[in-house]
Enzyme design. Structure first.
Site, PDB file in Angstrom:
ATOM      1  N   ARG A 256     115.014  13.743 -65.505  1.00  0.00           N
ATOM      2  CA  ARG A 256     113.789  13.209 -66.112  1.00  0.00           C
ATOM      3  C   ARG A 256     112.610  13.198 -65.139  1.00  0.00           C
ATOM      4  O   ARG A 256     111.493  13.564 -65.529  1.00  0.00           O
ATOM      5  CB  ARG A 256     114.055  11.811 -66.688  1.00  0.00           C
ATOM      6  CG  ARG A 256     114.909  11.816 -67.943  1.00  0.00           C
ATOM      7  CD  ARG A 256     115.187  10.414 -68.433  1.00  0.00           C
ATOM      8  NE  ARG A 256     115.919   9.650 -67.427  1.00  0.00           N
ATOM      9  CZ  ARG A 256     116.080   8.322 -67.460  1.00  0.00           C
ATOM     10  NH1 ARG A 256     115.534   7.620 -68.446  1.00  0.00           N
ATOM     11  NH2 ARG A 256     116.771   7.708 -66.526  1.00  0.00           N
TER      12      ARG A 256
ATOM     13  N   ASN B  45     116.640   9.958 -72.018  1.00  0.00           N
ATOM     14  CA  ASN B  45     118.065  10.241 -72.141  1.00  0.00           C
ATOM     15  C   ASN B  45     118.570   9.702 -73.466  1.00  0.00           C
ATOM     16  O   ASN B  45     118.114   8.652 -73.932  1.00  0.00           O
ATOM     17  CB  ASN B  45     118.866   9.544 -71.025  1.00  0.00           C
ATOM     18  CG  ASN B  45     118.759  10.258 -69.698  1.00  0.00           C
ATOM     19  OD1 ASN B  45     118.378  11.418 -69.631  1.00  0.00           O
ATOM     20  ND2 ASN B  45     119.105   9.553 -68.629  1.00  0.00           N
TER      21      ASN B  45
END
Length: 796
Positions: A32, A50
């Site tokens: 990320r 996520n």
């Protein structure tokens, strides 16, 4: 919490929105933050998060910027990430005005994977060794590029609350790193420091924490004790380990006696590759494996003129198994040690290694002198992985820490497979989950005959099923009804209403090799050559030297080794003299051999045994089933050569020893011993010619090294010749080699080369063990293929 990145949009460019679904190993690896950084670079707005399927990106920007962003995701992915696919879908609605941000995880159907535990990265290693850094000498230093994963995780999505690190709330400094997408510790779930994280301490045999000398910490004190010749139990990343000075013969022998591990080689840890080179011959490729993020034990040839280690490290071997430090604690230990240490599993022989502090105090009492402990829970036990270079490529002999539970994408045609649970075998057990076109094979667990290992197997399977929210549609088991894995698989299938699929042992070995090499489900038949200990055959016999014409769903037995009685059943696997007698009696006759060669050591040994009773057992077929086992042939030859003839202390010991003997005799061996190839159904590789020549050499005083080498060469030629004949006869172009006996470097290399010289494509296990550790993968893909093909036939 929301992290934002501003963007200045070129008002002259069209702005569109896309959703990118990234699948693979993309959680817990810094993916990320990489997305966030690249989104800023290409001036995108949107968000990344996520969820149960992996990583979801919603991004707005110009088509050109979005395309470049997509390419950069693949090219600049974090070191531990693996992208299996990126799905793209246009988004409706207007562009958000908050820039690009990282948002909290979402729950959902779990299809993402878990990254394996990874060795300490260079940046963290530098911090631990820097006196000015706040993590100086901190044994639990990690970031998104390294550190524990499977060993501490309890659930997916992989967030701190789902790990054993939930017990350690982060301090302000660690929290700031964790929340900064520009920091390599952004959402590093095990992030910690000396202020807020786990601690390490040293105990004596009474469980009392030791007072430390001035200027030393617990790790430095452990180094001092190892130097002094003591045995120290160390709580590692996946279980306890036992350490001592590898050059101290008294300490090594004491460890063997206390641990009850009398012959099996010990693993070693060295400070760096340069230290390994002082004791072993290291190729460039082997160094690359040794230094990889997986951090496995690598088996090397011992250096002929190297530094000396204690004789008890690897008795009877010409190889040494080394690993490098893979946690900060190990780096701190080895930094101040001038020699390698033995670093073996913290257990008694055959039991699983301890993972909990109280269990280690109890079970390792009488083995360790001191305990280097810490207070972070190990959720999932992980042994060290073992790798060896065979036939020009690195091959996993044991797949555990650093590799499991990384999934394998299944070949073409398996995407529609149902959810399959495969239970593996009895020895070197693993299990496998198939879902969504991929297979997840567990770490090596061990031999289920040991009650503690069986309990550990069940606990690991329960954990995996929770992690992946897994309920099977089908359960695959070995055909042998007495395997504990088979019995438990039957129980699971019955309790959960899943279909039970029994899979022949050697067919599963071949199928695992095919799946690893990406052979599609609709493949033409291949020739599978499987050499192993034994597995139940279609005729109720115990197979082990097999040539199968097969694909994923069917097989035909074309050839085998000549079956020989397995005297005493399971006892024959631990007492090589039984196999020697069975071979001698069958191919030449015991009385004839005893009369002709009265002074052989094996003759004298067998005269002390109840040979008349053994012959009656063979005649009446009492506890002496016929077996074509390749492993028992090696045992028989080893016994005749006086290599652990009476008894072995671990599986494969005799075969490993005569391989080491043969390595030393290859230069003088010549053509090798002949083996008989007898036509029939199945075709048989027989032993009369081999034994006649071998016994003659032994009588002539030929060196054992040369005899062992001639046996290897002759066997390889017989296997290669039979495989070539069968391939030509059945129009086969591909040969798959598998089974634990093919972990023999001489045999595999020679057979593979003979087949390649004949123009055949040779497939060999590499990423999954050729031994029973890879069997669950083969069971799983066979069951999945049968389900797919059966469903297709039903629908046609």
């Amino acid at each position: 919490m929301v992290i934002e990145a501003n963007r200045a949009t070129d008002q002259d460019e069209e702005v569109i929105g896309v959703a990118l679904r990234v699948r693979g190993l993309v959680q817990g690896v810094g993916f990320r933050p990489t997305v966030w950084r690249l989104a800023r670079k290409f001036e995108l707005s949107g968000e990344v998060l996520n969820d149960g399927e992996g990583v979801l990106i919603r991004a707005w920007g110009s088509p050109r910027s979005l395309a470049r962003f997509g390419d950069a995701l693949v090219e600049e992915r974090p070191p531990l990430a693996r992208i299996d696919g990126i799905e793209r879908m246009l988004l409706g609605g207007s562009e958000p005005q908050h820039g690009f941000r990282i948002v909290a995880s979402e729950a959902g159907t779990i299809t993402t994977g878990i990254v394996a535990d990874a060795a300490t990265c260079p940046d963290c290693r530098a911090e631990v060794q820097d006196p000015s850094n706040r993590r100086y000498r901190y044994p639990f230093t990690n970031c998104t590029h390294c550190g524990p994963r499977l060993s501490i995780v309890r659930a997916i999505p992989y967030d701190r609350a789902s790990t054993s690190m939930v017990a350690f709330p982060m301090c302000e400094d660690c929290r700031a790193e964790y929340e900064d997408p520009g920091d390599r510790r952004f959402h590093a779930e095990p992030n910690a420091c000396p202020v807020c994280g786990p601690r390490v301490w040293l105990e004596d045999v009474r469980g009392r924490e030791l007072a430390l000398e001035r200027g030393e910490d617990a790790v430095a004190a452990a180094v001092r004790l190892i130097r002094a010749g003591f045995i120290v139990a160390i709580k590692g990343i996946g279980g306890f380990q036992l350490a001592c000075d590898a050059a101290n013969a008294e300490a090594v022998d004491q460890l063997r006696t206390r641990k009850r591990r009398y012959h099996k080689p010990f693993a070693l840890m060295a400070r760096d590759t340069a230290m390994v080179r002082a004791y072993a011959d290291v190729t460039v490729e082997e160094a690359r494996s040794l230094e990889s993020s997986a951090g496995p034990i690598v088996i090397f040839d011992a250096a002929t003129a190297g530094e000396l280690l204690a004789p008890g490290v690897a008795p009877g071997q010409s190889t040494l198994g080394f690993m490098l430090p893979y946690t900060p604690l190990h780096h701190l230990l080895m930094r101040d040690l001038a020699r390698p240490i033995v670093l073996t599993s913290g257990n008694l022989s055959d039991e699983p290694q301890c993972t909990q502090n109280d269990a280690a105090r109890m079970k390792l009492k009488g083995v360790a002198d001191y305990w280097l402990m810490h207070d972070r829970d190990i959720v999932n036990r992980l042994d060290d992985s073992v790798l060896r270079r065979i036939d020009g490529a690195p091959v996993l002999l044991r797949r555990a820490r650093g590799f499991a539970p990384e999934p394998i994408r299944l070949p073409e045609g398996f995407a529609a497979a149902p959810r399959v649970l495969a239970m593996g075998a009895e020895l070197k057990s693993t299990f496998c989950l198939v879902r969504g076109g991929e297979a997840i094979v567990s770490q090596h667990i061990g031999d289920l005959e040991e009650a503690a290992t069986h309990s550990d197997f069940r606990a690991a399977l329960d954990l995996y099923r929770r992690l992946f929210a897994f309920t099977p549609d089908a359960v695959a088991v070995d055909r042998h009804p007495d395997y504990l894995s088979t019995q438990w698989g039957r129980s699971i299938a019955f309790d959960e209403g899943a279909r039970l699929i029994a899979v022949q042992h050697h067919h599963a070995h071949v199928a695992a090799c095919l799946a690893e090499h990406g052979v599609p489900v609709s493949t033409r038949p291949v020739l599978g050559v499987v050499l192993d200990g034994l597995g139940l055959g279609d005729d109720g016999g115990l197979w082990g030297g097999e040539f199968l014409l097969c694909d994923y769903t069917r097989y035909e037995r074309l050839a085998s080794f000549e079956p020989v009685p397995l005297l005493g059943g399971a006892k024959a696997m631990r007492e090589p003299w039984r196999n020697a007698f069975a071979h001698i009696e069958q191919v030449m006759g015991w009385e004839r051999v005893a009369e002709r060669y009265p002074d052989f050591a094996i003759t004298r040994l067998l005269r002390e045994k109840p040979v008349d009773q053994l012959r009656r057992m063979i005649a009446t077929k009492l506890n002496s089933p016929l077996s074509s086992s390749a492993g028992r042939v090696f045992d028989a030859v080893a016994a005749v050569l006086g290599v652990y003839a009476e008894a072995t202390s671990y599986e494969g010991q005799a075969a490993i020893e005569i391989e080491a003997l043969a390595e030393r005799g290859l230069g003088s061996a010549g053509d090798g011993y002949p083996c008989d190839i007898e036509e029939g159904a199945p075709l048989l590789i027989g032993w009369r010619a081999m034994w006649t020549a071998l016994l003659r050499d032994l009588a002539d005083g030929t060196a054992r090294e040369i005899i062992a080498a001639r046996f290897h060469i002759g066997l390889a030629k017989a296997v290669g010749r039979a495989a070539c004949q069968l391939a030509a006869r059945h129009g086969v172009e591909t040969v798959a080699l598998s089974g634990g006996v093919f972990q023999n470097r001489i045999l595999l290399g020679a057979v593979a080369q003979l087949l390649r010289d004949a123009g055949l494509l040779v497939l060999k296990p590499r990423r999954f063990p050729a031994n029973d550790g890879g069997l669950s993968l083969g069971q799983a893909v066979i069951a999945a293929a049968r389900e797919i093909i059966g469903r297709d036939k039903a629908g046609s």
